[in-house]
Scaffold this motif. Structure first.
Motif, PDB file in Angstrom:
ATOM      1  N   MET A   1     -44.278 128.475 119.731  1.00  0.00           N
ATOM      2  CA  MET A   1     -45.107 129.666 119.634  1.00  0.00           C
ATOM      3  C   MET A   1     -45.414 129.996 118.168  1.00  0.00           C
ATOM      4  O   MET A   1     -46.476 130.468 117.880  1.00  0.00           O
ATOM      5  N   THR A   2     -44.461 129.725 117.255  1.00  0.00           N
ATOM      6  CA  THR A   2     -44.724 130.077 115.860  1.00  0.00           C
ATOM      7  C   THR A   2     -45.780 129.170 115.244  1.00  0.00           C
ATOM      8  O   THR A   2     -46.561 129.617 114.417  1.00  0.00           O
ATOM      9  N   TRP A   3     -45.806 127.876 115.661  1.00  0.00           N
ATOM     10  CA  TRP A   3     -46.853 126.993 115.136  1.00  0.00           C
ATOM     11  C   TRP A   3     -48.206 127.381 115.707  1.00  0.00           C
ATOM     12  O   TRP A   3     -49.225 127.273 115.038  1.00  0.00           O
ATOM     13  N   GLU A   4     -48.199 127.829 116.965  1.00  0.00           N
ATOM     14  CA  GLU A   4     -49.444 128.315 117.568  1.00  0.00           C
ATOM     15  C   GLU A   4     -49.929 129.553 116.818  1.00  0.00           C
ATOM     16  O   GLU A   4     -51.120 129.691 116.550  1.00  0.00           O
ATOM     17  N   ALA A   5     -49.017 130.445 116.470  1.00  0.00           N
ATOM     18  CA  ALA A   5     -49.383 131.648 115.716  1.00  0.00           C
ATOM     19  C   ALA A   5     -50.023 131.272 114.385  1.00  0.00           C
ATOM     20  O   ALA A   5     -51.044 131.841 113.987  1.00  0.00           O
ATOM     21  N   LEU A   6     -49.448 130.289 113.722  1.00  0.00           N
ATOM     22  CA  LEU A   6     -49.990 129.827 112.441  1.00  0.00           C
ATOM     23  C   LEU A   6     -51.378 129.214 112.628  1.00  0.00           C
ATOM     24  O   LEU A   6     -52.325 129.567 111.917  1.00  0.00           O
ATOM     25  N   ALA A   7     -51.509 128.330 113.596  1.00  0.00           N
ATOM     26  CA  ALA A   7     -52.782 127.626 113.806  1.00  0.00           C
ATOM     27  C   ALA A   7     -53.892 128.577 114.240  1.00  0.00           C
ATOM     28  O   ALA A   7     -55.006 128.547 113.684  1.00  0.00           O
ATOM     29  N   VAL A   8     -53.609 129.437 115.208  1.00  0.00           N
ATOM     30  CA  VAL A   8     -54.638 130.364 115.690  1.00  0.00           C
ATOM     31  C   VAL A   8     -55.007 131.360 114.596  1.00  0.00           C
ATOM     32  O   VAL A   8     -56.190 131.637 114.367  1.00  0.00           O
ATOM     33  N   SER A   9     -54.016 131.898 113.901  1.00  0.00           N
ATOM     34  CA  SER A   9     -54.282 132.854 112.824  1.00  0.00           C
ATOM     35  C   SER A   9     -55.135 132.236 111.726  1.00  0.00           C
ATOM     36  O   SER A   9     -56.074 132.859 111.231  1.00  0.00           O
ATOM     37  N   THR A  10     -54.822 131.012 111.357  1.00  0.00           N
ATOM     38  CA  THR A  10     -55.592 130.326 110.320  1.00  0.00           C
ATOM     39  C   THR A  10     -57.027 130.107 110.776  1.00  0.00           C
ATOM     40  O   THR A  10     -57.985 130.446 110.071  1.00  0.00           O
ATOM     41  N   GLY A  11     -57.186 129.540 111.966  1.00  0.00           N
ATOM     42  CA  GLY A  11     -58.523 129.210 112.464  1.00  0.00           C
ATOM     43  C   GLY A  11     -59.397 130.421 112.705  1.00  0.00           C
ATOM     44  O   GLY A  11     -60.560 130.455 112.300  1.00  0.00           O
ATOM     45  N   VAL A  12     -58.841 131.438 113.349  1.00  0.00           N
ATOM     46  CA  VAL A  12     -59.623 132.634 113.667  1.00  0.00           C
ATOM     47  C   VAL A  12     -60.068 133.338 112.393  1.00  0.00           C
ATOM     48  O   VAL A  12     -61.230 133.734 112.260  1.00  0.00           O
ATOM     49  N   VAL A 123     -57.481 143.894 110.339  1.00  0.00           N
ATOM     50  CA  VAL A 123     -57.294 144.332 111.720  1.00  0.00           C
ATOM     51  C   VAL A 123     -56.844 143.149 112.588  1.00  0.00           C
ATOM     52  O   VAL A 123     -55.953 143.274 113.427  1.00  0.00           O
ATOM     53  N   ALA A 124     -57.453 141.991 112.356  1.00  0.00           N
ATOM     54  CA  ALA A 124     -57.055 140.790 113.096  1.00  0.00           C
ATOM     55  C   ALA A 124     -55.602 140.428 112.810  1.00  0.00           C
ATOM     56  O   ALA A 124     -54.870 140.002 113.717  1.00  0.00           O
ATOM     57  N   THR A 125     -55.149 140.601 111.587  1.00  0.00           N
ATOM     58  CA  THR A 125     -53.762 140.304 111.233  1.00  0.00           C
ATOM     59  C   THR A 125     -52.807 141.208 112.000  1.00  0.00           C
ATOM     60  O   THR A 125     -51.787 140.739 112.520  1.00  0.00           O
ATOM     61  N   VAL A 126     -53.138 142.489 112.108  1.00  0.00           N
ATOM     62  CA  VAL A 126     -52.309 143.410 112.895  1.00  0.00           C
ATOM     63  C   VAL A 126     -52.262 142.935 114.350  1.00  0.00           C
ATOM     64  O   VAL A 126     -51.186 142.797 114.941  1.00  0.00           O
ATOM     65  N   ALA A 127     -53.435 142.667 114.922  1.00  0.00           N
ATOM     66  CA  ALA A 127     -53.499 142.284 116.339  1.00  0.00           C
ATOM     67  C   ALA A 127     -52.788 140.956 116.600  1.00  0.00           C
ATOM     68  O   ALA A 127     -52.054 140.820 117.592  1.00  0.00           O
ATOM     69  N   LEU A 128     -52.986 139.985 115.730  1.00  0.00           N
ATOM     70  CA  LEU A 128     -52.338 138.684 115.914  1.00  0.00           C
ATOM     71  C   LEU A 128     -50.822 138.791 115.759  1.00  0.00           C
ATOM     72  O   LEU A 128     -50.067 138.113 116.460  1.00  0.00           O
ATOM     73  N   THR A 129     -50.361 139.659 114.866  1.00  0.00           N
ATOM     74  CA  THR A 129     -48.917 139.870 114.703  1.00  0.00           C
ATOM     75  C   THR A 129     -48.332 140.467 115.971  1.00  0.00           C
ATOM     76  O   THR A 129     -47.262 140.040 116.436  1.00  0.00           O
ATOM     77  N   VAL A 130     -49.019 141.447 116.545  1.00  0.00           N
ATOM     78  CA  VAL A 130     -48.551 142.042 117.797  1.00  0.00           C
ATOM     79  C   VAL A 130     -48.536 140.977 118.896  1.00  0.00           C
ATOM     80  O   VAL A 130     -47.577 140.856 119.646  1.00  0.00           O
ATOM     81  N   ALA A 133     -45.853 138.065 117.862  1.00  0.00           N
ATOM     82  CA  ALA A 133     -44.510 138.498 117.457  1.00  0.00           C
ATOM     83  C   ALA A 133     -43.892 137.529 116.445  1.00  0.00           C
ATOM     84  O   ALA A 133     -42.704 137.232 116.482  1.00  0.00           O
ATOM     85  N   ALA A 134     -44.725 137.033 115.552  1.00  0.00           N
ATOM     86  CA  ALA A 134     -44.278 136.111 114.494  1.00  0.00           C
ATOM     87  C   ALA A 134     -44.987 136.514 113.205  1.00  0.00           C
ATOM     88  O   ALA A 134     -45.883 135.824 112.725  1.00  0.00           O
ATOM     89  N   PRO A 135     -44.601 137.666 112.630  1.00  0.00           N
ATOM     90  CA  PRO A 135     -45.360 138.213 111.504  1.00  0.00           C
ATOM     91  C   PRO A 135     -45.479 137.273 110.301  1.00  0.00           C
ATOM     92  O   PRO A 135     -46.543 137.199 109.690  1.00  0.00           O
ATOM     93  N   VAL A 136     -44.431 136.555 109.974  1.00  0.00           N
ATOM     94  CA  VAL A 136     -44.501 135.675 108.801  1.00  0.00           C
ATOM     95  C   VAL A 136     -45.525 134.568 109.020  1.00  0.00           C
ATOM     96  O   VAL A 136     -46.359 134.291 108.159  1.00  0.00           O
ATOM     97  N   MET A 137     -45.483 133.945 110.194  1.00  0.00           N
ATOM     98  CA  MET A 137     -46.423 132.858 110.479  1.00  0.00           C
ATOM     99  C   MET A 137     -47.859 133.373 110.557  1.00  0.00           C
ATOM    100  O   MET A 137     -48.789 132.708 110.111  1.00  0.00           O
ATOM    101  N   VAL A 138     -48.041 134.563 111.116  1.00  0.00           N
ATOM    102  CA  VAL A 138     -49.381 135.139 111.197  1.00  0.00           C
ATOM    103  C   VAL A 138     -49.904 135.454 109.795  1.00  0.00           C
ATOM    104  O   VAL A 138     -51.056 135.129 109.473  1.00  0.00           O
ATOM    105  N   VAL A 139     -49.082 136.050 108.960  1.00  0.00           N
ATOM    106  CA  VAL A 139     -49.519 136.378 107.591  1.00  0.00           C
ATOM    107  C   VAL A 139     -49.836 135.107 106.810  1.00  0.00           C
ATOM    108  O   VAL A 139     -50.843 135.037 106.098  1.00  0.00           O
ATOM    109  N   ILE A 140     -49.001 134.087 106.953  1.00  0.00           N
ATOM    110  CA  ILE A 140     -49.303 132.810 106.287  1.00  0.00           C
ATOM    111  C   ILE A 140     -50.626 132.261 106.818  1.00  0.00           C
ATOM    112  O   ILE A 140     -51.488 131.825 106.050  1.00  0.00           O
ATOM    113  N   GLY A 141     -50.799 132.295 108.137  1.00  0.00           N
ATOM    114  CA  GLY A 141     -52.018 131.780 108.740  1.00  0.00           C
ATOM    115  C   GLY A 141     -53.265 132.549 108.343  1.00  0.00           C
ATOM    116  O   GLY A 141     -54.283 131.950 107.983  1.00  0.00           O
TER     117      GLY A 141
END
Length: 194
Positions: A1-12, A123-130, A133-141
């Motif tokens: 799930m954390t790699w998915e958070a990174l990949a989706v956050s980066t791409g979106v 706003v997307a960063t807030v939503a993706l973090t929620v 539930a992987a704030p570090v990976m989302v912020v990196i992404g």
């Protein structure tokens, strides 16, 4: 799930940032100062700080809201982001002048930090973090996504903006946010508690 958070956050965010006001701001700063390295360093610093704050807000929301409210709020916010993606951004020359007398790095960091406040990617960063539930990976992404869109703008400027079909890019980003919103409202993420 954390790699998915990174990949989706980066791409979106990379898609969302194409044609966004901060990408336009990167173009303006590059044209005004013609010093790409301090501009890129300012973008990195401002984005990390801004998205870390957004990630902290997302983590707080995830910890303090009832899962049902969280699911509906998150799903509707993704759908709202989908609509917002279809609205073109503009940047004002005043955004660059705000801090131009402080040096290239400081001007860039301040201008980017202010431009990102309540912007689509924050706003997307807030939503993706929620959602993840992987704030570090989302912020990196989300930071990587911003850099993927904004750093080339610093180095190649106008040539990039003229060749990339912004309507198509915004449409794809809107579709991704719409899919995330629909999936969330339909119960995706139920195993995460919302």
């Amino acid at each position: 799930m954390t790699w998915e958070a990174l990949a989706v956050s980066t791409g979106v965010v990379a898609l969302a940032e194409m044609g966004d006001k901060t990408q336009l701001l990167a173009l303006l700063l590059a044209a005004r100062f013609r010093r790409p390295l301090p501009i890129v360093a300012g973008i990195v610093a401002a984005t990390l700080l801004n998205h870390a704050l957004a990630g902290a807000v997302g983590a707080w929301l995830a910890a303090h809201l009832h899962p049902t409210w969280l699911r509906w709020g998150l799903g509707l916010s993704f759908l709202g982001m989908a609509l917002w993606m279809l609205v073109p951004d503009k940047v004002e020359e005043g955004d660059v002048r705000v801090a131009a007398r402080w040096g290239v790095f400081s001007a860039t960091a301040l201008a980017f930090f202010l431009a990102e406040m309540a912007d689509k990617t924050q706003v997307a960063t807030v939503a993706l973090t929620v959602h993840y539930a992987a704030p570090v990976m989302v912020v990196i992404g989300t930071t990587l996504g911003m850099l993927m869109a904004d750093v080339p703008a610093v180095f190649v400027g106008d040539r990039l903006a003229r060749r990339v079909p912004m309507r198509l890019v915004h449409g794809v980003a809107a579709a991704v946010f719409a899919l995330l919103g629909a999936a969330t409202l339909l119960g995706a993420g139920a195993s995460l508690g919302f």
